[in-house]
Scaffold this motif. Structure first.
Motif, PDB file in Angstrom:
ATOM      1  N   THR A 116     -17.507 -87.457   2.068  1.00 29.94           N
ATOM      2  CA  THR A 116     -17.370 -86.458   1.202  1.00 29.94           C
ATOM      3  C   THR A 116     -18.164 -85.230   0.894  1.00 29.94           C
ATOM      4  O   THR A 116     -16.893 -84.594   0.467  1.00 29.94           O
ATOM      5  N   ARG A 131     -13.164 -94.346  -6.584  1.00 39.26           N
ATOM      6  CA  ARG A 131     -14.183 -95.191  -5.980  1.00 39.26           C
ATOM      7  C   ARG A 131     -15.027 -95.970  -6.234  1.00 39.26           C
ATOM      8  O   ARG A 131     -15.491 -96.401  -6.204  1.00 39.26           O
ATOM      9  N   PRO A 189     -11.122 -82.723  -5.020  1.00 42.38           N
ATOM     10  CA  PRO A 189     -12.254 -83.311  -4.059  1.00 42.38           C
ATOM     11  C   PRO A 189     -13.197 -82.868  -4.612  1.00 42.38           C
ATOM     12  O   PRO A 189     -14.284 -83.291  -4.615  1.00 42.38           O
ATOM     13  N   ARG A 198     -14.597 -85.505  -6.783  1.00 44.23           N
ATOM     14  CA  ARG A 198     -14.980 -86.827  -5.960  1.00 44.23           C
ATOM     15  C   ARG A 198     -16.435 -85.949  -5.644  1.00 44.23           C
ATOM     16  O   ARG A 198     -17.175 -86.790  -5.614  1.00 44.23           O
TER      17      ARG A 198
END
Ligand SMILES: Nc1ncnc2c1ncn2[C@@H]1O[C@H](COP(=O)(O)OP(=O)(O)OP(=O)(O)O)[C@@H](O)[C@H]1O
Ligand SMILES: [Mg+2]
Length: 433
Positions: free
Chosen positions: A134, A197, A308, A311
């Motif tokens: 990630t 998550r 993103p 994350r």
């Protein structure tokens, strides 16, 4: 141990990421340079197109071949620069990923047994594989896109302001609504993606645990109830994913609608200026394509990149937590290598507790001579495994002393000691190399 790092400030993840990228600074610079050049060159075709329309409108001669060569030349240079930056960025991403995963696994393997007992294996695997991936994505795809957009936005705003400040302000008039839209959806989106998550990690962990312990599950005929428990986690995950889709959809729809309003406003006022002869038609063409394609495009992308980024921030916090976890079992300063072991083991009034205040071993005295075979017999939970863990120095006694050949285990280099100790486990694990 020397790799214990200081705890990072809670919000300093991005700064720390920049620090982590330091060894790759040349590659980062090359990526940045190629991205900046290709973004800047990409802006030229709409400007040239506007110039052609303006000349045609004024009835001037247009040197078609020159314009054709210019447009083709810029397009080719942009293509080449984009290709170069693509190669440089994937090289950067992969090198960074390899080094990060290597460091994480290396560090994890040096952590105490307690760390592995407290964290589900699935979560640790996900930490090294998914979290590192990630962060890599953030650098290569999102980071590069953001740099590209930032460069274009800056150039375009300067250019548009120089053409007509009022028209530029009109084009930007819906920007506050974008900010409102962002504030409205950002926090819930961030929370949902963090929940997703966590739930996904729990699902991995749960599945891994049940499959590793399949013998127990089968033995107690628990297949159905395990499958039900798994389904319930999956269903919760589905609900969260739907919420995320709903929030994302709301954000996008509103962003698109606002973009349409901005285009209408520019066309309305710009068209009126054209009719009055105060603005060339070509300039309006340039203005429209730059303001719609290069102002609202980046703003929309800045909005979408937030997810993103959120994350990656969560992933970074887990990565840095792993890298910052210290091992309390480490070589004392100036520890010497363990001499060749003869095998005199002595527990001298050894106390040990896993949890503070709950001693498991209370004043153990035990002497084992070289060549002697000893069997520890006792009730389950009486501390047999704990004694062998202390002997392997997976833990240090919380009281008393444990010596081998008269040397306290805390005074020797761990590796030199463990290399000389053999362990036969009930379940074997193959080691490479
Ligand atoms: N990682 C841990 N954290 C907290 N408590 C622990 C941990 N490992 C063991 N214990 C506790 O310490 C005590 C001793 O455990 P240990 O595993 O040494 O017993 P044992 O004699 O090997 O048992 P068994 O015969 O079941 O293998 C038990 O009460 C156990 O619950
Ligand atoms: Mg045991």
């Amino acid at each position: 141990m020397t790799d214990a790092l200081p705890t990072p400030p809670r919000r300093g993840y991005l700064r720390r990421l920049v620090n982590e990228l330091r060894p790759f600074r040349r590659l980062v610079f090359l990526c940045g340079l190629l991205t900046v050049l290709s973004s800047a060159i990409g802006l030229l075709p709409p400007i040239i197109l506007g110039d052609i329309v303006n000349r045609l409108q004024r009835g001037e001669r247009v040197n078609t071949l020159l314009y054709l060569l210019m447009i083709a030349g810029f397009a080719m240079s942009e293509g080449l620069l984009k290709y170069g930056s693509g190669v440089a960025i994937s090289t950067l991403g992969q090198s960074f990923l390899i080094s990060l995963r290597d460091r994480m696994l290396g560090h994890m393997q040096r952590l105490p047994m307690a760390y592995f007992e407290k964290n589900q294996t699935g979560k640790l695997v996900s930490n090294v594989i998914n979290d590192a991936g990630t962060v890599n994505n953030l650098i290569t795809s999102n980071g590069n896109q953001m740099l590209n957009d930032a460069v274009q936005l800056t150039f375009v705003l300067i250019y548009l302001l120089s053409i007509n400040p009022l028209l530029t302000l009109i084009a930007l008039s819906v920007a506050p609504f974008y900010v409102w839209n962002f504030r409205n959806f950002w926090r819930p989106l961030q929370d949902t993606s963090e929940d997703i998550r966590g739930k996904r990690d729990a699902m991995y962990g749960q599945m891994q645990e049940k499959l590793v312990g399949i013998q127990t599950v089968k033995g107690f005929g628990q297949e159905r109830s395990e499958a039900r428990a798994f389904m319930s986690t999956t269903r919760e995950l589905m609900g969260l994913n739907i919420t995320q889709g709903r929030l994302g959809g709301g954000l996008w729809t509103l962003a698109d609608a606002l973009c349409g309003v901005a285009t209408g406003l520019v066309l309305g006022y710009g068209g009126w200026l054209c009719l009055q002869g105060r603005l060339g038609a070509g300039t309006l063409v340039t203005f429209l394509s730059l303001s719609v394609g290069y102002v609202y495009g980046p703003i929309v992308r800045f909005l979408t990149v937030l997810d993103p980024v959120a994350r990656a921030q969560a992933a970074m916090s887990r990565i840095f937590r792993t890298l910052d976890t210290e091992n309390p079992i480490h070589d004392a300063p100036g520890a010497n290598p363990m001499p060749k072991i003869e095998g005199r083991v002595r527990f001298e009034d050894v106390w040990f507790e896993y949890e503070p205040g709950q001693p498991v071993l209370k004043g153990i005295d035990l002497t084992v001579l070289p060549g002697q075979t000893v069997a520890l017999v006792g009730f389950s939970g009486s501390g047999k495994t704990t004694i062998t863990s202390l002997l392997l120095r997976n833990y240090d006694p919380t009281g008393g002393r444990l010596t081998v050949d008269g040397i306290d285990l805390r005074e020797v280099q761990i590796e030199s000691y463990r290399r000389q100790v053999g362990v036969v486990a009930q379940e074997s694990v193959g080691c490479g190399g």
